[in-house]
Design an enzyme around this catalytic site. Structure first.
Site, short mmCIF file in Angstrom:
data_model
loop_
_atom_site.label_atom_id
_atom_site.label_comp_id
_atom_site.label_asym_id
_atom_site.label_seq_id
_atom_site.Cartn_x
_atom_site.Cartn_y
_atom_site.Cartn_z
N TYR A 52 3.77 1.18 10.75
CA TYR A 52 2.93 1.99 9.72
C TYR A 52 3.78 3.18 8.77
O TYR A 52 4.75 3.47 9.15
CB TYR A 52 1.73 2.78 10.52
CG TYR A 52 0.59 1.73 10.74
CD1 TYR A 52 0.71 0.42 10.27
CD2 TYR A 52 -0.53 2.24 11.16
CE1 TYR A 52 -0.60 -0.47 10.58
CE2 TYR A 52 -1.65 1.48 11.27
CZ TYR A 52 -1.71 0.22 10.85
OH TYR A 52 -2.64 -0.74 11.25
N SER A 53 2.94 3.91 8.22
CA SER A 53 3.66 4.85 7.15
C SER A 53 4.25 6.06 8.01
O SER A 53 4.13 6.27 9.04
CB SER A 53 2.41 5.50 6.32
OG SER A 53 1.94 4.57 5.30
N GLU A 64 -5.69 10.71 7.08
CA GLU A 64 -4.45 10.12 6.92
C GLU A 64 -3.54 10.56 6.02
O GLU A 64 -3.95 11.39 5.36
CB GLU A 64 -4.72 8.35 6.43
CG GLU A 64 -5.87 7.70 7.41
CD GLU A 64 -5.93 6.05 6.79
OE1 GLU A 64 -5.79 5.24 7.74
OE2 GLU A 64 -6.15 6.01 5.94
N GLN A 124 4.55 0.47 2.26
CA GLN A 124 3.90 -0.69 3.08
C GLN A 124 3.69 -1.97 2.31
O GLN A 124 3.27 -1.89 1.43
CB GLN A 124 2.41 0.09 3.37
CG GLN A 124 2.62 1.26 4.51
CD GLN A 124 2.89 0.90 5.64
OE1 GLN A 124 2.22 0.18 6.38
NE2 GLN A 124 4.01 1.34 6.20
N ASP A 140 1.38 8.55 10.64
CA ASP A 140 1.79 8.68 9.49
C ASP A 140 2.64 10.24 9.49
O ASP A 140 2.25 11.11 8.77
CB ASP A 140 0.82 8.99 8.24
CG ASP A 140 -0.04 7.76 8.21
OD1 ASP A 140 0.25 6.73 8.63
OD2 ASP A 140 -1.38 7.91 7.84
N ASN A 144 0.84 -1.10 0.23
CA ASN A 144 0.10 0.03 -0.10
C ASN A 144 0.90 1.30 -0.10
O ASN A 144 1.71 1.30 -0.81
CB ASN A 144 -1.13 0.00 0.94
CG ASN A 144 -0.75 -0.30 2.41
OD1 ASN A 144 -0.36 -1.46 2.75
ND2 ASN A 144 -1.02 0.62 3.45
N ASP A 145 0.61 2.00 0.99
CA ASP A 145 1.14 3.57 0.70
C ASP A 145 2.72 3.40 0.45
O ASP A 145 3.39 2.89 1.02
CB ASP A 145 1.11 4.29 2.31
CG ASP A 145 -0.12 4.09 2.86
OD1 ASP A 145 -0.89 3.38 2.44
OD2 ASP A 145 -0.49 4.68 4.11
C1 FRU Z 1 -3.17 4.50 4.64
C2 FRU Z 1 -2.86 3.63 5.94
C3 FRU Z 1 -1.94 4.64 6.74
C4 FRU Z 1 -1.45 3.81 7.65
C5 FRU Z 1 -0.77 2.64 6.74
C6 FRU Z 1 -0.89 1.33 7.11
O1 FRU Z 1 -3.52 3.67 3.52
O2 FRU Z 1 -4.05 3.43 6.57
O3 FRU Z 1 -2.87 5.59 7.62
O4 FRU Z 1 -0.08 4.24 8.09
O5 FRU Z 1 -2.04 2.73 5.79
O6 FRU Z 1 -0.48 0.36 6.25
#
Ligand code: FRU
Length: 479
Positions: free
Chosen positions: A98-99, A228, A55, A167, A38-39
């Site tokens: 996390y991010s 986020e 991520q 984040d 993801n991010d």
């Molecule tokens: C956004 C999010 C962030 C978090 C991350 C976790 O997609 O929810 O807020 O840090 O993904 O994977």
């Protein structure tokens, strides 16, 4: 830690064949070597290379996290995968690394990220059961990280903020370090029912370790229950706040996805209903992060995907044990009160060749396509990607744009994986269009990047055709 890293190596090795044989792998987009991504995180230019972290859930194609993946590049387009750099191995990040973001100073890189803890039990995970800490690691090569240091914890957030704080995006300004965090603030409506509000928290520090709360950024009226991935940067001296509000109601031509992603210029005030502009009008865009290159460009990379969408539409690459990718790195420039987003100039330096046309159609199969339309003949333009029965239509009429995976009967076609239709507008009628196709991703940039659509597409090779109706001057190139 070593054990967790070894598991990734084994998984990447075991599934390499399946993943690499997938017809939907791309050439110039960042993808997970296996599993889910993801991010984008920690984007930066450091010691002659661009670094993109992300991520990463290598062990589960449906997500769940646990790692920061890593890749490096010299040109923002050809990426080389490295081993993950972070995993959950201290109490403060036991449920997720996390991010977060990168800060480069001389020959050191500092990575700031959120350590997530979800306690087992019967909790709401909003006011209790969750612990969000902000953590820091350092590196001299971008690959090997120092010990983790906790720099902010629950005790450091304002009292009216829930356990959702994450984040961190960090930058240096006027001799001080600044951090912006996304947060969910406890709030109630007029009837006394709980109605939380998304906001961003700003902290400053003199040494990157001790942080002081400065300010909360919030809309004049409630604008989503959680924000986020905030980002704060300047374009032509004007401050831009980019963030991802969750909980906005969908409208026909606005907020069409489950969660949103956009920006506001801080000097326009706090009326977000009026001033918030979406980064992207397509099906697949979220959690973007920006960074500045050494030559002064502001680059934005997004996740070409969204959380919680697997019940809405699918990514057909899941059958080959991977899903999601990041968007093509794009340069941001300010034009009036709008930000233009166009692929980085390095894209144009690739070895493009004229595409072969037969019977008014281009066949692209394994090729990457860059279609530039410099002029639209009448008021309308239609591009069909794929076939009538199984294709994506990009349609512009005046200043209205539409991206549709619906067939003549209005049924979603196979290559959209359940995606239906998205709308967008430009200020002036659409005159110019850039369409970039890299296997299973399509990015459409209208009027020099004023309005952008990002979508995934899953076409069999035999259906990889392109037909254009209504274009004046056009240039279709392939790689
Ligand atoms: C956004 C999010 C962030 C978090 C991350 C976790 O997609 O929810 O807020 O840090 O993904 O994977």
């Amino acid at each position: 830690m070593e054990d967790r890293m070894n598991k990734v190596k084994q998984e990447e090795k075991k599934k390499k064949g399946t993943v690499n044989n997938c017809p939907f792998r791309m050439k110039y987009h960042i993808m997970p070597p296996v599993g889910w991504m993801n991010d984008p995180n920690g984007l930066c230019q450091f010691k002659g290379r661009y670094h993109a972290y992300f991520q990463y859930s290598p062990l589960n194609v449906h997500g769940g996290g646990g790692y920061w993946g890593h890749c490096i590049s010299k040109d923002l387009l050809n990426w080389e995968y490295q081993e993950p750099v972070l995993t959950t191995d201290i109490p403060e990040d036991q449920s997720g690394v996390y991010s977060g973001s990168a800060l480069v100073e001389k020959d050191r890189m500092y990575l700031f990220y959120t350590g997530n803890v979800k306690l087992p039990g019967e909790y709401d995970y909003i006011d209790n059961g969750r612990i969000s800490s902000q953590l820091l690691v350092e590196s001299s090569d971008g690959q090997h990280m120092s010990e983790k240091t906790k720099i902010l914890g629950m005790e450091d957030y304002p009292k009216d903020i829930t356990a959702h704080v994450r984040d961190p995006k960090v930058w240096k300004e006027d001799g001080e370090y600044h951090m912006v965090l996304g947060a969910r603030k406890r709030a109630w409506d007029e009837e006394g029912s709980r109605r939380d509000e998304g906001c961003a928290l700003i902290y400053t520090s003199k040494d990157k370790k001790k942080w002081k709360f400065q300010q909360e950024l919030i809309g004049k009226n409630p604008f989503g229950y959680m924000w986020e991935c905030p980002d704060l940067f300047a374009l032509k001296e004007r401050k831009v706040l980019s963030f991802c509000p969750q909980g906005l109601e969908s409208e026909k031509e606005r907020f069409q996805n489950i969660y949103q992603s956009g920006y506001t210029l801080l000097d326009k005030g706090d009326d977000l209903e009026e001033n918030f502009k979406e980064w992207d009008m397509g099906f697949d865009f979220y959690a973007p992060q920006s960074f500045q290159t050494e030559d002064g460009r502001r680059i934005l990379i997004g996740w070409a995907g969204l959380p919680d969408t697997e019940d809405i539409h699918k990514n057909l690459s899941v059958e080959n044990d991977w899903q999601h990718c990041l968007t093509i790195p794009a340069e941001l420039t300010l034009s009036g009160d709008k930000i233009l987003r166009m692929p980085v100039r390095e894209l144009y330096d690739l070895n493009w060749k004229k595409a072969k046309e037969a019977d008014g159609e281009y066949l692209w199969e394994d090729q990457v396509v860059k279609l530039q339309i410099e002029e639209i003949k009448g008021n309308e333009l239609e591009i069909l990607l794929g076939t009538e029965e199984n294709g994506l239509t990009i349609h512009t009429e005046g200043n209205r744009m539409e991206l549709s995976f619906l067939d003549k009967e209005g049924k979603p076609v196979k290559c959209g994986g359940g995606r239906k239709i998205r709308y967008g507008r430009t200020l002036e009628p659409v005159k110019k269009l850039l369409v970039l196709i890299d296997s299973s991703i399509v990015e459409v940039f209208a009027n020099d990047g004023e309005t952008v659509f990002t979508t995934r597409i899953y076409l069999d090779k035999k259906d990889r055709k392109l037909k254009i109706k209504g274009a004046g001057t056009k240039d279709c190139q392939v790689l």
